[in-house]
Design a protein around this motif. Structure first.
Motif, PDB file in Angstrom:
ATOM      1  N   UNK A 194       0.779  -1.125   0.046  1.00 46.96           N
ATOM      2  CA  UNK A 194       0.148   0.039  -0.081  1.00 46.96           C
ATOM      3  C   UNK A 194       0.883   1.301  -0.075  1.00 46.96           C
ATOM      4  N   UNK A 195       2.169   1.239   0.410  1.00 51.52           N
ATOM      5  CA  UNK A 195       2.870   2.262   0.339  1.00 51.52           C
ATOM      6  C   UNK A 195       3.291   2.914  -0.936  1.00 51.52           C
ATOM      7  N   UNK A 196       3.128   1.953  -1.880  1.00 53.17           N
ATOM      8  CA  UNK A 196       3.395   2.230  -3.546  1.00 53.17           C
ATOM      9  C   UNK A 196       2.436   2.782  -4.263  1.00 53.17           C
ATOM     10  N   UNK A 197       2.514   3.282  -5.379  1.00 56.40           N
ATOM     11  CA  UNK A 197       1.327   3.683  -6.119  1.00 56.40           C
ATOM     12  C   UNK A 197       0.874   2.350  -7.113  1.00 56.40           C
ATOM     13  N   UNK A 198      -0.203   2.453  -7.485  1.00 55.80           N
ATOM     14  CA  UNK A 198      -0.776   1.491  -8.659  1.00 55.80           C
ATOM     15  C   UNK A 198      -1.285   2.176  -9.725  1.00 55.80           C
ATOM     16  N   UNK A 288       6.720   3.916   8.205  1.00 56.34           N
ATOM     17  CA  UNK A 288       8.226   3.571   8.157  1.00 56.34           C
ATOM     18  C   UNK A 288       8.217   2.098   7.075  1.00 56.34           C
ATOM     19  N   UNK A 289       9.066   2.071   6.236  1.00 53.60           N
ATOM     20  CA  UNK A 289       9.528   1.321   5.359  1.00 53.60           C
ATOM     21  C   UNK A 289      10.944   0.727   5.382  1.00 53.60           C
ATOM     22  N   UNK A 290      11.169  -0.723   5.823  1.00 50.91           N
ATOM     23  CA  UNK A 290      12.255  -1.187   5.983  1.00 50.91           C
ATOM     24  C   UNK A 290      13.021  -1.364   4.711  1.00 50.91           C
ATOM     25  N   UNK A 291      14.542  -1.093   4.641  1.00 50.47           N
ATOM     26  CA  UNK A 291      15.074  -1.259   3.197  1.00 50.47           C
ATOM     27  C   UNK A 291      16.521  -1.752   3.604  1.00 50.47           C
ATOM     28  N   UNK A 292      17.032  -2.298   2.880  1.00 50.32           N
ATOM     29  CA  UNK A 292      18.464  -2.803   3.065  1.00 50.32           C
ATOM     30  C   UNK A 292      19.456  -2.308   2.019  1.00 50.32           C
ATOM     31  N   UNK A 293      20.592  -1.997   2.559  1.00 48.32           N
ATOM     32  CA  UNK A 293      21.574  -1.255   1.695  1.00 48.32           C
ATOM     33  C   UNK A 293      22.814  -2.206   1.771  1.00 48.32           C
ATOM     34  N   UNK A 294      22.803  -3.321   0.895  1.00 51.16           N
ATOM     35  CA  UNK A 294      23.974  -4.329   0.983  1.00 51.16           C
ATOM     36  C   UNK A 294      25.222  -3.634   0.147  1.00 51.16           C
ATOM     37  N   UNK A 295      26.306  -4.392   0.374  1.00 52.48           N
ATOM     38  CA  UNK A 295      27.724  -4.075  -0.314  1.00 52.48           C
ATOM     39  C   UNK A 295      27.830  -4.983  -1.501  1.00 52.48           C
ATOM     40  N   UNK A 296      28.460  -4.745  -2.375  1.00 55.11           N
ATOM     41  CA  UNK A 296      28.902  -5.567  -3.521  1.00 55.11           C
ATOM     42  C   UNK A 296      29.992  -6.620  -3.086  1.00 55.11           C
ATOM     43  N   UNK A 297      29.899  -7.656  -3.433  1.00 56.77           N
ATOM     44  CA  UNK A 297      30.851  -8.684  -2.859  1.00 56.77           C
ATOM     45  C   UNK A 297      31.195  -9.278  -4.261  1.00 56.77           C
ATOM     46  N   UNK A 298      32.512  -9.950  -4.163  1.00 50.14           N
ATOM     47  CA  UNK A 298      33.048 -10.847  -5.053  1.00 50.14           C
ATOM     48  C   UNK A 298      33.604 -12.241  -4.712  1.00 50.14           C
ATOM     49  N   UNK A 299      33.407 -13.106  -5.300  1.00 52.76           N
ATOM     50  CA  UNK A 299      33.466 -14.622  -4.951  1.00 52.76           C
ATOM     51  C   UNK A 299      35.090 -14.739  -4.835  1.00 52.76           C
ATOM     52  N   UNK A 300      35.578 -15.517  -3.654  1.00 51.74           N
ATOM     53  CA  UNK A 300      36.990 -15.834  -3.577  1.00 51.74           C
ATOM     54  C   UNK A 300      37.543 -16.719  -4.663  1.00 51.74           C
ATOM     55  N   UNK A 301      38.732 -16.424  -5.145  1.00 55.96           N
ATOM     56  CA  UNK A 301      39.360 -17.089  -6.199  1.00 55.96           C
ATOM     57  C   UNK A 301      38.370 -17.669  -7.214  1.00 55.96           C
ATOM     58  N   UNK A 302      38.477 -18.880  -7.836  1.00 55.42           N
ATOM     59  CA  UNK A 302      37.684 -18.995  -8.972  1.00 55.42           C
ATOM     60  C   UNK A 302      36.387 -19.765  -8.471  1.00 55.42           C
ATOM     61  N   UNK A 303      35.852 -19.337  -7.410  1.00 54.70           N
ATOM     62  CA  UNK A 303      34.598 -20.076  -6.855  1.00 54.70           C
ATOM     63  C   UNK A 303      33.466 -19.129  -7.497  1.00 54.70           C
ATOM     64  N   UNK A 304      32.448 -20.049  -7.809  1.00 51.98           N
ATOM     65  CA  UNK A 304      31.078 -19.352  -8.480  1.00 51.98           C
ATOM     66  C   UNK A 304      29.924 -19.697  -7.537  1.00 51.98           C
ATOM     67  N   UNK A 305      29.101 -18.631  -7.151  1.00 49.66           N
ATOM     68  CA  UNK A 305      27.769 -18.732  -6.608  1.00 49.66           C
ATOM     69  C   UNK A 305      26.817 -18.544  -7.522  1.00 49.66           C
TER      70      UNK A 305
END
Length: 485
Positions: A194-198, A288-305
């Motif tokens: 409901x906090x956003x427009x439609x 109030x609207x809860x939001x998250x502000x994540x940071x960019x991460x890189x996979x260690x070595x040759x690992x793939x996620x």
């Protein structure tokens, strides 16, 4: 027999030409009526104003200045808008509905309505997420009497472009169905918070709708769910379209327009990237609207996620600040805990809708001469030369050649166009060119002169230096008095 090419003289005509049986019955006209109509003035078709009548040559006989002035006038017309700060919903949920029926095969808009609409839809998606980075969008098509889902509600413009590219190759066919499209839009917007427009934006090129039921029942449901509908017509006005837009927008018909030509169609479509103003009856208490502000991460070595949003292998991503799930791009919603994940820059880019940059004012030749501005404050592009002699304020002396300056011809015909080619910010007072005016209001949403103004910083440094000097001298009272002074 009189020459048919000769000039007609009504006074020499006989009475039989104006009277029948001594009277002026139906379909006839008396001599007095003829004279009265001739004295009334020119006919309506004689007052036609042709566009080429406003084009005049300069002193050197060229049209370069006039053409440049008309181009500047077109840019300026895009900027003259209402900049009153209003309460707007910066978190939007919009469904773009595209008409893909047989009516879109018409060639009144080159190359065809369908091809042009698909090209403008891609531009709209890109501009929509540029102006509303924390909003969501879905795309729906109308063809063969049904509504087809092109892309689901998402905040990733790449997905919308990829899905829209597949439908661009298909030819339009069948009839559109407004009711089916609106019912599918209700299904896509029903679960949105409901906090956003439609909102629903429909590009409609047909003059009919093949509906399976009563569309007024669907209209009642749209009003109940607080869904706003805007329609851009490509053919002519349709009564049901005007009724839908009026009842879902508080009785206003400003959300239903018909495109006159290709450029007008593009302007109407890109104007929908601005969030709508919140109506008085819809204003609720702040939540109030809860939001998250994540940071960019890189996979260690040759690992793939694998990302949790698309289940695709990736070496980089963003970790949810609540549950630690990995998403490949932002903004997005965490698929595990449904937390809204954005960057701080996304929130800052959405903020300019609430406090838009005020329109810059035109600068007359008198003001330009007083300030002695010779180049744009931002890009350093040279301004037109200031005439040597100015007879009246805001007017040029034709003897000085002022009428050949770029934009001078169009400035007399279009309101808001500067005769000197300069535009001033009402806050900092610096002069800018029309290109910087366009860039500041449509892209930056900030004034370069105000952002680079260091007078406030200098005053703060002087105050801090004065306090330090007063403390060193051991006289705090005198230091405070100097600050107040």
């Amino acid at each position: 027999m009189a020459d048919s090419d000769g000039e007609y003289n009504g006074d020499n005509a006989s009475d039989d030409e104006f009277q029948v049986n001594g009277g002026s019955g139906p379909g006839t006209r008396s001599r007095n009526d003829k004279k009265g109509s001739r004295k009334a003035g020119k006919a309506a078709w004689e007052d036609i104003q042709r566009s080429w009548d406003q084009i005049t040559e300069g002193v050197d006989g060229s049209l370069a200045a006039t053409i440049e002035g008309l181009a500047e006038a077109e840019k300026r017309a895009r900027l003259l808008r209402d900049t009153t700060p209003l309460q707007r919903g910066i978190i939007r949920h919009l469904v773009l509905v595209l008409d893909m029926s047989q009516a879109m095969a018409e060639k009144d808009m080159l190359p065809t309505r369908h091809t042009l609409t698909m090209a403008y839809a891609r531009d709209f998606i890109r501009e929509y997420f540029e102006q509303n980075p924390i909003s969501q969008l879905a795309v729906i098509g109308m063809r063969d009497g049904i509504a087809v889902r092109i892309s689901d509600m998402s905040g990733n413009p790449a997905e919308h472009h990829e899905n829209l590219k597949e439908w661009t190759k298909k030819d339009p066919q069948g009839s559109p169905s407004l009711q089916n499209a609106l019912e599918m839009c209700r299904g896509a917007l029903f679960h949105t918070p409901t906090h956003g427009t439609r909102e629903v934006l429909i590009i409609y090129g047909a003059l009919m709708s093949s509906d399976p039921g009563n569309i007024h029942d669907t209209l009642t449901s749209l009003i109940k769910d607080r869904i706003r509908v805007s329609i851009i017509g490509l053919a002519a006005q349709v009564a049901i379209c005007a009724e839908i837009c009026s009842k879902t927008n508080g009785g206003s018909l400003s959300n239903y327009t018909v495109a006159l030509h290709e450029q007008h169609f593009r302007d109407l479509l890109l104007a929908a990237t601005t969030p709508p103003a919140t109506r008085v009856e819809e204003q609720n208490t702040a939540s109030l609207l809860m939001m998250g502000f994540p940071s960019r991460t890189l996979a260690a070595g040759d690992s793939i996620h694998y990302c949790a949003c698309h289940s695709r292998p990736t070496r980089e991503g963003y970790l949810c600040t609540r549950c630690g799930a990995r998403v490949c791009r932002l903004p997005s919603e965490c698929p595990a805990c449904s937390l809204t994940l954005i960057l701080s820059t996304h929130l800052a880019r959405s903020y300019h809708h609430l406090f838009p940059l005020r329109n810059w004012v035109e600068v007359s030749w008198t003001e330009a001469k007083a300030k002695r501005s010779r180049a744009c404050y931002s890009c350093m592009a040279p301004f037109p030369e200031i005439p040597a002699h100015i007879t009246k304020p805001n007017k040029l002396d034709k003897a000085a050649g002022g009428g050949t300056t770029a934009g001078a011809v169009a400035a007399r015909a279009i309101e808001g166009l500067s005769e000197s080619g300069r535009y001033a910010c009402a806050v900092c007072g610096n002069h800018f060119c029309i290109d910087c005016d366009l860039l500041a209001h449509e892209v930056l949403h900030n004034c370069p002169g105000c952002q680079s103004d260091t007078r406030g910083l200098t005053r703060d440094l002087n105050v801090a230096g004065l306090e330090t000097s007063a403390e060193a001298a051991g006289d705090h009272t005198n230091g405070a008095m100097d600050i107040d002074t």
